[in-house]
Design a protein around this motif. Structure first.
Motif, mmCIF file in Angstrom:
data_model
loop_
_atom_site.group_PDB
_atom_site.id
_atom_site.type_symbol
_atom_site.label_atom_id
_atom_site.label_comp_id
_atom_site.label_asym_id
_atom_site.label_seq_id
_atom_site.Cartn_x
_atom_site.Cartn_y
_atom_site.Cartn_z
ATOM 1 N N LYS A 351 62.796 58.160 83.869
ATOM 2 C CA LYS A 351 63.065 58.886 85.111
ATOM 3 C C LYS A 351 61.906 58.622 86.062
ATOM 4 O O LYS A 351 60.776 58.570 85.622
ATOM 5 C CB LYS A 351 63.107 60.401 84.845
ATOM 6 N N HIS A 354 58.517 62.663 90.125
ATOM 7 C CA HIS A 354 58.031 62.974 91.456
ATOM 8 C C HIS A 354 57.020 64.092 91.307
ATOM 9 O O HIS A 354 57.313 65.124 90.735
ATOM 10 C CB HIS A 354 59.216 63.419 92.315
ATOM 11 N N GLN A 442 60.118 76.069 78.089
ATOM 12 C CA GLN A 442 60.844 75.820 79.336
ATOM 13 C C GLN A 442 62.291 76.245 79.145
ATOM 14 O O GLN A 442 62.897 75.945 78.108
ATOM 15 C CB GLN A 442 60.760 74.326 79.705
ATOM 16 N N LYS A 513 64.682 66.683 72.095
ATOM 17 C CA LYS A 513 64.212 65.477 72.808
ATOM 18 C C LYS A 513 63.272 64.717 71.878
ATOM 19 O O LYS A 513 62.276 65.299 71.478
ATOM 20 C CB LYS A 513 63.449 65.891 74.054
ATOM 21 N N ILE A 518 64.556 66.772 78.494
ATOM 22 C CA ILE A 518 64.590 68.222 78.725
ATOM 23 C C ILE A 518 65.503 68.519 79.913
ATOM 24 O O ILE A 518 66.429 69.315 79.828
ATOM 25 C CB ILE A 518 63.167 68.770 78.956
ATOM 26 N N GLU A 519 65.231 67.856 81.037
ATOM 27 C CA GLU A 519 66.116 67.991 82.198
ATOM 28 C C GLU A 519 67.388 67.175 81.924
ATOM 29 O O GLU A 519 67.363 66.223 81.157
ATOM 30 C CB GLU A 519 65.426 67.450 83.457
HETATM 31 P P1 XMP Z 1 62.170 65.253 80.749
HETATM 32 O O1 XMP Z 1 63.423 65.658 81.433
HETATM 33 O O2 XMP Z 1 61.682 63.891 81.143
HETATM 34 O O3 XMP Z 1 61.056 66.273 81.272
HETATM 35 O O4 XMP Z 1 62.228 65.436 79.256
HETATM 36 C C1 XMP Z 1 59.786 66.421 80.724
HETATM 37 C C2 XMP Z 1 59.046 67.458 81.541
HETATM 38 O O5 XMP Z 1 58.778 66.918 82.838
HETATM 39 C C3 XMP Z 1 59.377 67.715 83.836
HETATM 40 N N1 XMP Z 1 59.869 66.811 84.876
HETATM 41 C C4 XMP Z 1 59.199 66.552 86.016
HETATM 42 N N2 XMP Z 1 58.031 67.017 86.469
HETATM 43 N N3 XMP Z 1 58.257 65.713 88.416
HETATM 44 C C5 XMP Z 1 57.565 66.613 87.684
HETATM 45 O O6 XMP Z 1 56.502 67.052 88.127
HETATM 46 C C6 XMP Z 1 59.453 65.193 88.012
HETATM 47 O O7 XMP Z 1 60.057 64.370 88.694
HETATM 48 C C7 XMP Z 1 59.939 65.639 86.749
HETATM 49 N N4 XMP Z 1 61.068 65.342 86.031
HETATM 50 C C8 XMP Z 1 60.984 66.091 84.886
HETATM 51 C C9 XMP Z 1 60.457 68.498 83.142
HETATM 52 O O8 XMP Z 1 60.778 69.698 83.821
HETATM 53 C C10 XMP Z 1 59.837 68.720 81.782
HETATM 54 O O9 XMP Z 1 58.915 69.792 81.824
#
Ligand code: XMP
Length: 521
Positions: A351, A354, A442, A513, A518-519
């Motif tokens: 991803k 940001h 979270q 995960k 997570i998202e």
């Molecule tokens: P994922 O979805 O990648 O998320 O498992 C891991 C953690 O990162 C957060 N998250 C972000 N935090 N900018 C951020 O500052 C982003 O673009 C972003 N995308 C995901 C997510 O909420 C989780 O805590």
């Protein structure tokens, strides 16, 4: 791994320092955090840091971490051998004890039985194990172990399968443990580290947030003089604490720009404003919700959404920053884990993250200030409390930069945002009511964009499905789905159905995960 020491932060070296030499183990940051939790300042450095650098830092103790290598491999990582001659107490953990063993002429072999997980350890008399029962559970994770003790060393702990679960040479101040005292599953692990720090290294516990805040404020004042400072405030913990610190240091010379992209949780924008407006700094809130929504109209691809939000954010911030003109300093909320381990850039892009932390490319400024560069997340929170920030900001769970946009599958509309905000607020309220907010790292709701048939009263409905997502994790790199009790899920589900229009079904995401993230986007 990309290491940097905490450059320009020498002032904090007035604190007693422990150096953690990193041999690539998975718990390295945890060791440093545990040391700091014992009120002793510590830094993580690469295993091959030169003895001159180490000497210059004047540490009271050194800890060798674990690591994946076999110490008998010729190219396995070794510290500068002069480190052992400094007369500074050393604690070797896992690979660390093995390297110490070999360095002093002992032998390490591949044990016939691998020890992994919770293991019963028997302790002998040692200052390292003061106040600890003679038998307790420790976390093991090794195949190799010391087979022949180096001369002058004695074994101070053993298990059924490992004769040397700990060893020491008191005269040389060398200590080693085969297990991991830093891991929660090791009963009394913190006590062992405390013993090492206070009884062996003679620590006085001079690392406190009160002191840190005072030193940091004086340091920033000194550096900034009468210069202008700019900070991008997201409302997240790091930027909020950085803003509070800078505001205490330079007051009205600081401008905080808070771009409200309209994708925040219920009431969040107002909460940020309330916490920072009229608090001595210049606070600018840009309500750009409509602008963001317009750009996002009809976009359903997750990566495109993220890119649009990132770009739009920069544009809005830039326009606002231009009004201020040239600034002398730009504040970034970099924290210590980012310093220890910054991505190498080789990993696949899952991803595009940001972050409202770093925007140096387009703002006209002379220098960056990173006031949290030395701190772990829990220390940032402590500092926030020390600076008088409200609990709801300090204990805020992580929230992604693109906000609710990546929690609505498919295209985004204000109506969908409203549904998501309301359901998310209910979930947060019920998790707090159940006293689970400290246990779940979270939790949020996701608008799945699926419509399904339901029945309400006597009528057919055809409405949206909300997903409930909750995880436990220590680093957000891996995560387990949280096991929320059924009664709490029941409450969340019925309240969402009853109180949020256009939801007729609630589902529970039970994926860890990996394989999921997570998202949802
Ligand atoms: P994922 O979805 O990648 O998320 O498992 C891991 C953690 O990162 C957060 N998250 C972000 N935090 N900018 C951020 O500052 C982003 O673009 C972003 N995308 C995901 C997510 O909420 C989780 O805590």
């Amino acid at each position: 791994m990309n290491f940097q020491t905490a450059k320009g932060m020498d002032k904090y070296m007035k604190n007693q320092t422990v150096i953690v030499l990193d041999f690539g183990g998975q718990y390295n940051q945890l060791i440093a955090r545990r040391v700091r939790e014992c009120s002793v300042y510590c830094e993580v450095l690469p295993y091959n840091t030169s003895v001159e650098t180490i000497k210059a830092m004047n540490p009271i103790g050194i800890i060798f971490t674990g690591g994946p290598a076999d110490v008998f491999d010729e190219c396995s990582p070794k510290c500068d051998s002069e480190v052992f001659k400094l007369g500074i107490p050393v604690l070797g953990i896992c690979y660390g004890i093995q390297m110490m063993g070999v360095a002093f002429g002992g032998e390490v072999y591949v044990a016939p039985i691998r020890e992994y997980g919770r293991t019963e350890v028997n302790f002998r008399d040692s200052i390292l194990f003061d106040g600890i029962k003679t038998k307790s559970i420790c976390w093991m994770s090794h195949t190799n172990q010391i087979s022949v003790l180096p001369e002058g060393f004695v074994s101070t702990a053993y298990t059924v399968d490992c004769k040397v679960a700990a060893m020491e040479n008191k005269d040389l101040n060398m200590y080693g443990v085969q297990f991991h005292p830093e891991v929660m599953h090791t009963e009394n692990g913190t006590q062992m580290l405390h013993n090492f720090l206070y009884k062996i290294c003679a620590a006085t516990g001079d690392w406190t947030m009160e002191d840190y805040a005072k030193t940091a404020i004086a340091d920033i004042k000194n550096k900034v003089g009468d210069g202008k400072v700019l900070l991008a405030l997201s409302g997240g913990v790091d930027s909020s604490v950085a803003a509070a610190l800078l505001s205490k240091a330079v007051g009205s010379q600081l401008t905080c720009i808070f771009v409200d992209h309209g994708l925040m949780r219920k009431n969040e924008g107002d909460e940020v404003e309330e916490a920072f407006k009229d608090k001595g700094m210049k606070f600018v809130r840009v309500n750009a919700g409509e602008q963001f929504l317009c750009k996002l109209s009809g976009v359903d691809d997750p990566e495109t959404k993220r890119k649009i939000i990132g770009e739009e954010f920069i544009r809005v911030f830039e326009a606002e920053a231009k009004k201020i003109g040239t600034v002398d300093y730009l504040v970034q909320g970099t924290i210590y884990p980012d310093v220890i381990e910054s991505g190498t850039g080789d990993a696949a892009v899952i991803k595009s993250h940001h972050n409202v932390g770093g925007l140096p490319d387009f703002v006209d400024f002379k220098e960056i200030i990173e006031p949290l560069r030395l701190l772990f997340k829990d220390e940032v929170r402590k500092l926030g409390l020390e600076l008088g920030l409200p609990d709801y900001l300090v204990w805020r769970q992580p929230f992604p930069g693109p906000g609710l946009a990546i929690r609505i599958i498919g295209d985004i509309t204000e109506a969908k945002l409203e549904i998501l905000r309301e359901s998310d607020a209910i979930m947060r309220e019920e998790i707090a009511n159940a006293g689970l907010n400290g246990e779940i790292n979270q939790y949020f709701t996701v608008l799945t964009n699926i419509k399904s048939v339901g029945v309400m009263g006597d009528a057919r409905t055809y409405d949206f499905t909300i997903a409930v997502r909750a995880v436990t994790t220590s680093d957000f790199m891996t995560a387990d789905f949280a096991h929320i009790p059924y009664e709490v899920l029941d409450k969340i589900s019925s309240r969402i159905i009853n109180e949020v229009k256009h939801i007729n079904r609630v589902v529970y995401d039970i994926t860890s995960k990996p394989p999921a993230t997570i998202e949802w986007e």
